[in-house]
Design an enzyme around this catalytic site. Structure first.
Site, PDB file in Angstrom:
ATOM      1  N   ASP A 245       0.824  -1.199   0.000  1.00 43.97           N
ATOM      2  CA  ASP A 245       0.000   0.000   0.000  1.00 43.97           C
ATOM      3  C   ASP A 245       0.867   1.262   0.000  1.00 43.97           C
ATOM      4  OD1 ASP A 245      -2.690   1.320   0.460  1.00 43.97           O
ATOM      5  OD2 ASP A 245      -1.633   1.993   2.265  1.00 43.97           O
ATOM      6  N   GLU A 282       1.659  -0.054  -4.873  1.00 41.32           N
ATOM      7  CA  GLU A 282       0.784   1.072  -5.175  1.00 41.32           C
ATOM      8  C   GLU A 282       1.620   2.332  -5.002  1.00 41.32           C
ATOM      9  OE1 GLU A 282      -3.180   3.495  -3.634  1.00 41.32           O
ATOM     10  OE2 GLU A 282      -1.924   2.370  -2.236  1.00 41.32           O
TER      11      GLU A 282
END
Length: 583
Positions: A245, A282
């Site tokens: 993330d 990401e």
């Protein structure tokens, strides 16, 4: 059993509290700040650590928290699980990912209930299920990005054993499992790490709170903590890959970055196990160095999400132009064409949203297409909207079919968000279950303040703390039994089958992708080898000059469509897509 804990903040002593009995631990003479002791224990025994005269707290490396983040840890014997299936050896090239939130994939909201539905995804042609974060957080329902125990599995989802059953079931169906992990921050409630040591730093800040200490004093152990957690998912639960993330929020000024260390450790583990582990980042940096091999000066991650492709596709489909969509919306088909051929729209270009130039070009000669993921919808791009509305809330089935064609036959590794394959109409909204009343109210007020500033009323913005917000977000599988959902599901299945059977659709050569488009007529066509894919996003039929070699044939079409006539024109109905072969 050996119990150990890194607790440099302890002044004089650390006590293991096991099943209600205290056991003093000894300082480790070889490792500063570590305390160890060997005490008999069995699977399920409850324990925690008391620093000096403080309260008993859960183990920072605890594998299970039966009573939530503020309760005691429980011993987990990973060897007790009898694995039934060997992990498949799957490559990112040829993969089709499916992002899934355990808490809303089924009404039950558990890993076992989700595992019972995995056959549907295998039948669709999905190769990897990407699970949103599973680490424990206070309460029962939430997205999972406010987890506070990076080594454990959220108990309401079923805990560690349920994750093993899920992975085992997926592997038995020939699918891999990817887990979304959060290393850039921990949740604001139930986080006990600062009591034990310098896990966080004031030198950096993140949008979500204190930054994880990756480069200040004590950061060697902090990095080892998160590296160990990542490897534990791959080793103990047989997870195939990790989605990292927001890696752009990993503040790290050291010469050897945490991400490089993680990449090297994962590659080493894969070699030891004879597996194919991978890391998917990401990142909003539009920087190809994330996926450039370490030997060529990159971070060595194996793939990354490409939001630029999403933004270009979203603006082309919807016409939205607010916020970060503004640059893409000026000429959306041109933006889409650029992301299909050059990956990033912002590759050193001006970004009006940021007020500066942004991004870096991708070397298409050396970078394979499967280094990037392409998608029309994700949890972020749906759930961070005021109402959590999917594309299906505003687009026709035909435009949804066009989006599917562009994602599933495009050069990037395709990813679907759960329910997208049948055009689910259920929203996917932002929901929380914070047990701290002040935090709950702050989140509620912040959410309403953010969106009322953009034109919504307070009553329109769903209350994240209301259980009904989660309930509205649960998939309704009865939709699949009626049109247009049934037809969209068949369309996705057909496109995925083409991707699996046509080598041109998994060709990694980005330089070989050719695109033509007409911004005003709203059509776009791209070629990959002998395969051509055309979409007409307009409300009128389009005559697309493709040329013809006399061997053209239609492989798949949303609406009845003929191969190009002798005049070389493809006559494509409005809001429709077609896949052609001229080989």
């Amino acid at each position: 059993m050996l119990f150990e804990v890194w607790a440099p903040h302890a002044r004089d002593r650390v006590t293991l509290e096991l099943n209600g009995t205290g056991h003093p631990l000894d300082p480790d003479p070889l490792r500063d700040g570590w305390w160890t002791g060997t005490v008999p224990a069995a699977d399920g025994d409850r324990y925690g650590f008391r620093l000096d005269d403080g309260p008993v707290r859960p183990d920072p490396r605890g594998r299970r928290l039966p009573d939530g983040p503020d309760g005691l840890s429980a011993v987990v014997d990973h060897a007790a699980y009898a694995w039934r299936h060997e992990p498949p050896r799957l490559l990112l090239r040829g993969a089709v990912l499916y992002e899934l939130h355990v808490g809303t994939f089924t009404p039950e909201g558990t890993l076992d209930a989700a595992a019972a539905r995995l056959g549907e995804l295998a039948g669709l042609g999905i190769t990897h299920v990407e699970l949103m974060p599973l680490c424990p957080f206070p309460g029962v329902r939430g997205w999972g990005y406010d987890g506070v125990a990076p080594w454990a599995v959220h108990e309401p989802y079923g805990g560690p054993e349920a994750l093993k059953r899920f992975t085992d079931t997926a592997h038995g169906l020939g699918m891999g499992v990817v887990l979304d992990v959060v290393h850039n921050h921990l949740g604001p409630s139930g986080n006990h790490l600062p009591v034990f040591g310098p896990y966080f730093t004031d030198s950096h800040h993140t949008p979500w709170g204190a930054a994880v200490n990756l480069d200040a004093a004590g950061s060697d152990e902090v990095r080892a903590y998160f590296l160990g957690s990542a490897l534990a998912w791959l080793r103990d639960y047989r997870i195939d890959g990790l989605r990292l993330d927001a890696v752009h929020a990993l503040a790290d000024d050291r010469a050897l970055t945490f991400l490089e260390e993680l990449s090297a450790a994962v590659d080493e583990l894969a070699g030891e196990q004879g597996r194919r582990h991978f890391l998917i980042a990401e990142s909003d940096l539009a920087d190809p160095r994330s996926t450039t091999p370490r030997g060529h000066g990159g971070l060595g991650l194996h793939a990354q999400w490409n939001d630029d492709f999403h933004h270009a596709l979203h603006t082309a489909l919807t016409g939205e132009s607010q916020g970060y969509y503004a640059d893409f919306a000026r000429a959306p088909l041109a933006a889409l064409a650029k992301t299909l051929t050059r990956v990033f729209f912002h590759d050193g270009t001006w970004s009006s949203f940021r007020g500066r130039h942004h991004g870096r070009p991708v070397d298409r000669e050396r970078t394979p297409a499967h280094r990037f993921l392409g998608y029309a919808q994700t949890h972020d791009q749906i759930g961070n909207r005021a109402l959590g509305d999917r594309l299906s809330a505003s687009l026709s089935p035909g435009l949804l079919a066009c989006a599917a064609a562009l994602v599933l036959t495009g050069p990037s590794v395709p990813m679907l968000f759960m329910g997208e394959e049948w055009g689910a109409r259920t929203p996917w909204q932002y929901f929380t279950d914070h047990t701290d009343p002040e935090l709950a109210d702050a989140v509620r007020r912040g959410r309403r303040r953010e969106f009322t500033a953009h034109g919504w009323t307070e009553n329109e913005v769903p209350d994240p703390q209301d259980p009904a917000t989660r309930d509205r977000s649960v998939l309704d599988r009865t939709e699949r039994e009626r049109d247009p959902h049934r037809r969209l599901l068949a369309w996705h299945r057909e496109l995925i089958a083409l991707r699996r059977t046509l080598p041109d659709l998994t060709d990694p050569d980005l330089g070989a992708v050719k695109v033509a488009f007409d911004e005003d007529a709203r059509w776009l066509v791209f070629r990959r080898g002998d395969v051509r894919v055309a979409v007409n996003l307009g409300a009128e039929p389009a005559a697309i000059p493709l040329g013809s070699n006399g061997r053209d044939r239609v492989l798949a079409a949303w609406l009845p469509t003929e191969a190009p006539a002798r005049d070389g024109l493809l006559r494509l109905p409005p809001e429709s897509a077609v896949v052609l072969s001229d080989g």
